[in-house]
Design an enzyme around this catalytic site. Structure first.
Site, short mmCIF file in Angstrom:
data_model
loop_
_atom_site.label_atom_id
_atom_site.label_comp_id
_atom_site.label_asym_id
_atom_site.label_seq_id
_atom_site.Cartn_x
_atom_site.Cartn_y
_atom_site.Cartn_z
N HIS A 35 -6.49 -1.06 7.77
CA HIS A 35 -5.36 -0.19 8.54
C HIS A 35 -5.63 1.33 8.02
CE1 HIS A 35 -3.86 -4.21 8.16
NE2 HIS A 35 -3.56 -4.23 9.44
N HIS A 81 0.91 -1.22 -0.01
CA HIS A 81 0.02 -0.11 -0.16
C HIS A 81 0.68 1.39 -0.13
CE1 HIS A 81 -4.49 1.16 1.38
NE2 HIS A 81 -3.99 1.65 0.13
N HIS A 101 4.46 0.87 4.12
CA HIS A 101 3.22 0.63 3.90
C HIS A 101 2.05 0.95 4.99
CE1 HIS A 101 2.45 -3.66 5.16
NE2 HIS A 101 2.96 -3.37 6.02
N ASP A 126 -7.58 -1.76 -0.13
CA ASP A 126 -6.45 -2.67 0.31
C ASP A 126 -7.37 -3.95 0.50
OD1 ASP A 126 -5.03 -4.15 2.24
OD2 ASP A 126 -3.91 -2.42 2.72
N ASP A 181 -9.80 -0.14 3.75
CA ASP A 181 -8.53 -0.68 4.33
C ASP A 181 -8.80 -1.38 5.85
OD1 ASP A 181 -5.80 -1.35 5.03
OD2 ASP A 181 -5.07 0.34 4.16
N ASP A 210 -6.97 -6.22 2.45
CA ASP A 210 -7.29 -6.51 3.89
C ASP A 210 -8.46 -5.96 4.56
OD1 ASP A 210 -6.27 -4.01 5.02
OD2 ASP A 210 -4.05 -4.84 5.06
N GLU A 230 -1.84 -5.25 -2.13
CA GLU A 230 -1.77 -6.06 -0.86
C GLU A 230 -2.23 -7.49 -1.31
OE1 GLU A 230 0.30 -5.42 1.57
OE2 GLU A 230 0.48 -3.22 1.99
N ASP A 285 -3.10 3.50 7.95
CA ASP A 285 -1.85 3.70 7.19
C ASP A 285 -1.36 5.47 7.58
OD1 ASP A 285 -1.92 1.05 6.26
OD2 ASP A 285 -2.45 1.60 4.29
MN MN Z 1 -3.36 -0.45 3.65
#
Ligand code: MN
Length: 318
Positions: A124, A97, A139, A241, A122, A243, A287, A126
């Site tokens: 996360h 990412h 990332h 992303d 996402d 995830d 990702e 980030d």
């Molecule tokens: Mn990410």
């Protein structure tokens, strides 16, 4: 009339585990297994990666291989800018990412006077910086790059002066800094954050459409709310992303899998609706890591389904 162009950016310099550079190949395998001409029918551009740097230790523990990332970003900016100036739509397939900050820099280079909104789908946030990162993996930092943040308030690291200089240079790649306003950022599915990121989310009131809210309201209403929140933006970039999706329902084929995420259906419905929006000027998917996939190539299969439907929607719109 504009066309979709595929930009492939296999950089995985920002990831903590190896294999995200193979995510694009994993998508290609799915397309070929299904006899889908996705990779054959669009013009494709390849970002020059610096992944050979992974064969050597990094000397920058709080922003690992930031020196190589600067080169990757420069190259990404040139390609994104070129695609946009040809009046084509950049569909970006990336490794980790951290690539997204280069893409946003390229969009800013191509549209210097436009107000760019970001939908960040996402697990996360980030939002780390070299001053706050627990891992040093870039990332976890791309949004701080484009927002021009340091978050000194939550600092736990003292990066060396070289890293400080490179970090400031990274923010400036593509022209100006910051590239987006913090009010023009929306999170979807963010659920695995650390305290320096939580502090930024609180400080700036960053809107996060968490998974329970998406499930309760439904994706149509969430899309309307996102549209309303970002209504003053001229253009919208969507960063997906994988995830963001539930690691049990889908697979662990991503660098940092997280449970309790979006279902593939929810992710697909949102991504299709983003693609219908006339302001949506770029979509990136990141990702996918087939080396970590506990269900053979399932993450790429699910991602390819979403990608294909996005592309069908885009084709109707462009
Ligand atoms: Mn990410």
């Amino acid at each position: 009339m504009s066309q979709i162009n595929i930009i492939e950016n296999p950089s995985e310099l920002g990831a903590g585990t190896r294999g995200a550079s193979l995510g694009i190949g994993a998508l290609q395998v799915v397309a070929r297994q299904r006899k889908d001409d996705f990779f054959g029918k669009y013009e494709r551009f390849l970002v020059q990666d610096q992944n050979d740097m992974l064969d050597f230790p990094t000397v920058y523990p709080f922003a690992k291989r930031i020196d190589g990332l600067a080169e990757v970003y420069q190259n990404t900016v040139d390609i994104v800018d070129f695609v946009v100036k040809q009046n084509n739509f950049p569909l970006v397939l990336s490794g980790d990412h951290s690539c997204a900050a280069g893409t946003i820099a390229g969009l800013k280079r191509a549209y210097p006077t436009k107000r760019l909104g970001v939908i960040w789908v996402d697990a996360h946030a980030d939002l780390h910086t070299p001053y706050t990162t627990p891992s040093g993996n870039v990332h976890g930092m791309p949004l701080s790059v484009v927002l021009g943040l340091n978050n000194h308030e939550c600092a736990s690291n003292v990066p060396n002066p070289n890293v400080v200089d490179m970090w400031e240079e990274l923010k400036l790649i593509g022209g100006s800094s910051p590239k987006i306003e913090i009010n023009d950022l929306v999170f979807v599915s963010v659920r695995d954050t650390e305290s320096p990121e939580d502090e930024l989310i609180r400080r700036y009131g960053i809107r996060n459409f968490e998974v329970p809210e998406v499930r309760e309201k439904g994706t149509d209403i969430v899309f309307q709310e996102i549209k309303n929140k970002l209504k003053d933006c001229d253009l919208i970039y969507v960063s997906f992303d994988v995830d963001s999706m539930d690691s049990i329902l889908v697979s662990k084929g991503t660098g940092t899998p997280v449970e309790n995420g979006l279902t593939p259906e929810e992710a697909e419905s949102l991504m299709i609706q983003f693609a219908t929006w006339d302001k949506c000027c770029c979509i990136e998917i990141v990702e996918i890591n087939p080396c970590l996939d506990n269900k053979v190539n399932r993450m790429a299969e699910v991602a390819f389904d979403i990608l294909s439907k996005c592309v069908n929607t885009l084709e109707k719109r462009l």
